[in-house]
Write a protein that holds these residues in place. Structure first.
Motif, PDB file in Angstrom:
ATOM      1  N   PHE A 112      44.968  37.525  33.039  1.00  0.00           N
ATOM      2  CA  PHE A 112      44.165  37.654  34.263  1.00  0.00           C
ATOM      3  C   PHE A 112      44.885  38.412  35.379  1.00  0.00           C
ATOM      4  N   GLY A 113      45.491  39.521  34.988  1.00  0.00           N
ATOM      5  CA  GLY A 113      46.108  40.411  35.976  1.00  0.00           C
ATOM      6  C   GLY A 113      45.524  41.804  35.813  1.00  0.00           C
ATOM      7  N   GLY A 114      45.959  42.713  36.642  1.00  0.00           N
ATOM      8  CA  GLY A 114      45.530  44.108  36.509  1.00  0.00           C
ATOM      9  C   GLY A 114      44.403  44.484  37.467  1.00  0.00           C
ATOM     10  N   LYS A 115      43.956  45.741  37.315  1.00  0.00           N
ATOM     11  CA  LYS A 115      42.970  46.306  38.220  1.00  0.00           C
ATOM     12  C   LYS A 115      41.752  45.388  38.338  1.00  0.00           C
ATOM     13  N   GLY A 116      41.307  45.176  39.543  1.00  0.00           N
ATOM     14  CA  GLY A 116      40.081  44.406  39.735  1.00  0.00           C
ATOM     15  C   GLY A 116      40.290  42.904  39.725  1.00  0.00           C
ATOM     16  N   MET A 117      41.476  42.462  39.274  1.00  0.00           N
ATOM     17  CA  MET A 117      41.713  41.012  39.233  1.00  0.00           C
ATOM     18  C   MET A 117      42.290  40.534  40.572  1.00  0.00           C
ATOM     19  N   VAL A 126      38.784  33.630  35.019  1.00  0.00           N
ATOM     20  CA  VAL A 126      39.490  32.483  34.423  1.00  0.00           C
ATOM     21  C   VAL A 126      38.482  31.436  33.957  1.00  0.00           C
ATOM     22  N   LEU A 127      37.507  31.158  34.797  1.00  0.00           N
ATOM     23  CA  LEU A 127      36.498  30.141  34.433  1.00  0.00           C
ATOM     24  C   LEU A 127      35.622  30.651  33.296  1.00  0.00           C
ATOM     25  N   ALA A 128      35.259  31.940  33.373  1.00  0.00           N
ATOM     26  CA  ALA A 128      34.393  32.505  32.322  1.00  0.00           C
ATOM     27  C   ALA A 128      35.093  32.477  30.960  1.00  0.00           C
ATOM     28  N   ALA A 129      36.414  32.576  31.007  1.00  0.00           N
ATOM     29  CA  ALA A 129      37.179  32.605  29.746  1.00  0.00           C
ATOM     30  C   ALA A 129      37.376  31.198  29.183  1.00  0.00           C
ATOM     31  N   GLY A 130      36.985  30.195  29.986  1.00  0.00           N
ATOM     32  CA  GLY A 130      37.145  28.815  29.517  1.00  0.00           C
ATOM     33  C   GLY A 130      38.599  28.380  29.456  1.00  0.00           C
ATOM     34  N   ALA A 131      39.424  28.951  30.327  1.00  0.00           N
ATOM     35  CA  ALA A 131      40.862  28.595  30.328  1.00  0.00           C
ATOM     36  C   ALA A 131      41.026  27.118  30.678  1.00  0.00           C
ATOM     37  N   GLU A 132      42.079  26.489  30.145  1.00  0.00           N
ATOM     38  CA  GLU A 132      42.330  25.066  30.474  1.00  0.00           C
ATOM     39  C   GLU A 132      43.128  24.925  31.756  1.00  0.00           C
ATOM     40  N   SER A 155      51.058  25.779  38.089  1.00  0.00           N
ATOM     41  CA  SER A 155      49.752  25.725  37.417  1.00  0.00           C
ATOM     42  C   SER A 155      48.996  24.449  37.763  1.00  0.00           C
ATOM     43  N   LEU A 156      47.688  24.452  37.478  1.00  0.00           N
ATOM     44  CA  LEU A 156      46.862  23.252  37.655  1.00  0.00           C
ATOM     45  C   LEU A 156      45.857  23.192  36.510  1.00  0.00           C
ATOM     46  N   ASP A 157      45.461  21.960  36.139  1.00  0.00           N
ATOM     47  CA  ASP A 157      44.451  21.797  35.096  1.00  0.00           C
ATOM     48  C   ASP A 157      43.075  22.086  35.677  1.00  0.00           C
ATOM     49  N   LEU A 158      42.215  22.664  34.856  1.00  0.00           N
ATOM     50  CA  LEU A 158      40.881  23.046  35.339  1.00  0.00           C
ATOM     51  C   LEU A 158      39.822  22.005  35.004  1.00  0.00           C
ATOM     52  N   ASP A 159      40.275  20.844  34.478  1.00  0.00           N
ATOM     53  CA  ASP A 159      39.263  19.873  34.031  1.00  0.00           C
ATOM     54  C   ASP A 159      38.398  19.366  35.194  1.00  0.00           C
ATOM     55  N   LYS A 160      38.916  19.417  36.425  1.00  0.00           N
ATOM     56  CA  LYS A 160      38.111  18.924  37.554  1.00  0.00           C
ATOM     57  C   LYS A 160      37.625  20.063  38.460  1.00  0.00           C
ATOM     58  N   ILE A 161      37.680  21.294  37.924  1.00  0.00           N
ATOM     59  CA  ILE A 161      37.259  22.448  38.742  1.00  0.00           C
ATOM     60  C   ILE A 161      35.907  22.944  38.240  1.00  0.00           C
ATOM     61  N   TRP A 162      34.948  23.041  39.153  1.00  0.00           N
ATOM     62  CA  TRP A 162      33.598  23.423  38.722  1.00  0.00           C
ATOM     63  C   TRP A 162      33.260  24.865  39.019  1.00  0.00           C
ATOM     64  N   ASN A 163      33.802  25.421  40.106  1.00  0.00           N
ATOM     65  CA  ASN A 163      33.376  26.796  40.418  1.00  0.00           C
ATOM     66  C   ASN A 163      34.539  27.604  40.974  1.00  0.00           C
ATOM     67  N   ALA A 164      34.315  28.917  41.100  1.00  0.00           N
ATOM     68  CA  ALA A 164      35.384  29.855  41.481  1.00  0.00           C
ATOM     69  C   ALA A 164      35.891  29.587  42.894  1.00  0.00           C
ATOM     70  N   GLU A 165      34.986  29.176  43.788  1.00  0.00           N
ATOM     71  CA  GLU A 165      35.405  28.922  45.178  1.00  0.00           C
ATOM     72  C   GLU A 165      36.406  27.777  45.226  1.00  0.00           C
TER      73      GLU A 165
END
Ligand code: GRF
Length: 193
Positions: A112-117, A126-132, A155-165
């Motif tokens: 999740f690096g590079g142009k546009g990221m 990150v969310l679209a990719a279903g990352a943990e 790092s943080l776990d995404l289990d309690k994250i619902w949206n990009a904001e």
């Protein structure tokens, strides 16, 4: 050690660097100048902290931008920190300041690096990719985008994250811890480069 911070926007990462240096009496760095490539609220944060600021015009092109920055910093600065800086510095500048420019990226590179990221795009990806997990990375800046040697990550776990904001908010909290600590260690322990 003497540090210049480059910004393009709100400057919350800059603020965390200012606050850390104020509260940690043995902070290994002093922010001596803040440079923006466009009008940015972060400049007001620097001015409030009594730090010299420069607003440069990137519309004259990246080569001129880099030359202007180089002239401002010349051999008076030990490290350059990109904190929400959105211009791409040109090759000769990067070579000259090799291993003395660090950047903070709001994801766990090399993913999740590079142009546009940047901005919300990286968190949506990150969310679209279903990352943990997600998080942030401090790395040396080389001629690629977000490709330089990694220095530190949180790092943080995404289990309690619902949206990009929500993810952006949580990652920014980690950035505000990781960047000052990493710069402090770099300035006190050296990079061994
Ligand atoms: C943040 O998304 C951060 O991840 C990235 O730049 C953005 C703006 O940061 N480094 P800031 O609030 O201007 O420091």
């Amino acid at each position: 050690l003497r540090v210049a911070v480059l910004i393009s926007g709100g400057g919350s990462n800059l603020q965390s660097l200012i606050d850390f240096a104020r509260t940690e009496y043995n902070a290994g760095y002093e922010i001596v100048t803040v440079i923006s490539d466009r009008p940015a609220e972060g400049l007001a944060r620097a001015e409030k902290a009594g730090i010299q600021t420069h607003l440069l015009d990137r519309k004259k092109g990246m080569k001129v931008l880099a030359e202007n920055i180089d002239n401002l910093l010349e051999n008076t600065i030990d490290y350059i920190v990109l904190a929400g800086f959105l211009s791409i510095l040109d090759r000769s500048f990067i070579e000259k300041w090799k291993n003395r420019i660090i950047n903070i990226h709001p994801a766990l590179l090399p993913d999740f690096g590079g142009k546009g990221m940047y901005g919300m795009n990286v968190h949506r990806a990150v969310l679209a990719a279903g990352a943990e997990k997600s998080g942030c990375t401090v790395h040396f800046v080389d001629n690629g985008i977000d490709t330089g040697e990694i220095i530190s990550q949180m790092s943080l776990d995404l289990d309690k994250i619902w949206n990009a904001e929500q993810l952006q908010k949580e990652v920014l909290k980690l950035e505000h811890k990781l960047l000052p600590q990493t710069l402090h260690l770099l300035c006190t322990k050296g990079s061994g480069k």
